[in-house]
Design an enzyme around this catalytic site. Sequence first.
Site, mmCIF file in Angstrom:
data_model
loop_
_atom_site.group_PDB
_atom_site.id
_atom_site.type_symbol
_atom_site.label_atom_id
_atom_site.label_comp_id
_atom_site.label_asym_id
_atom_site.label_seq_id
_atom_site.Cartn_x
_atom_site.Cartn_y
_atom_site.Cartn_z
ATOM 1 C CB THR A 22 -0.735 -0.039 1.320
ATOM 2 O OG1 THR A 22 -0.303 0.044 2.488
ATOM 3 C CG2 THR A 22 -1.948 -1.222 1.203
ATOM 4 C CG ASP A 23 -0.832 4.666 -1.978
ATOM 5 O OD1 ASP A 23 -1.638 4.581 -1.075
ATOM 6 O OD2 ASP A 23 -1.245 5.065 -3.187
ATOM 7 C CB ALA A 24 1.120 8.065 2.033
ATOM 8 N N GLY A 25 -1.809 6.550 1.124
ATOM 9 C CA GLY A 25 -3.229 6.688 1.127
ATOM 10 C C GLY A 25 -3.787 5.471 1.640
ATOM 11 C CB VAL A 79 -5.423 2.598 -2.248
ATOM 12 C CG1 VAL A 79 -6.619 3.077 -1.227
ATOM 13 C CG2 VAL A 79 -4.398 3.645 -2.816
#
Length: 134
Positions: free
Chosen positions: A15-18, A20
């Site tokens: 996942t990324d910082a968001g 997702v």
Amino acid sequence: MKKFIWPIRVYYEDTDAGGVVFYANYLKFFERARTEMLRSLGFEQDELAAAEGIIFVVRSVQVDYLNPARFNDLLQASAEVTVAKKVSLVFEQLITRGDDVLCKSVNRIACLDAQTMRPKAIPENLLELLTNEY
């Protein structure tokens, strides 16, 4: 041709910082499904390189991102051969969560001579299995 399905669990590292799945990781999921499809037919890519002198490389990818996947989701990555030629394959692939399609792609794969990096024929027994089994 039938569709091969491989389960994928989304890990935190995917996942990324968001929160997702990072867009490039879908390409990894698609790669895993293609590799596991070959494995299910009794072919390991390192063994194909050593015994047959061939490697498979991605020639092009078209990806549509439709819905996000999140940490801990259980996904399904599919691989379906839609075009099989002497030295290339086209896979249509999906990432789904239940009935929801999250990502879809068309992957053009070339078979190359491992030494010269020039096109080389896919072994007939493998090509037959890919077109008849999946």
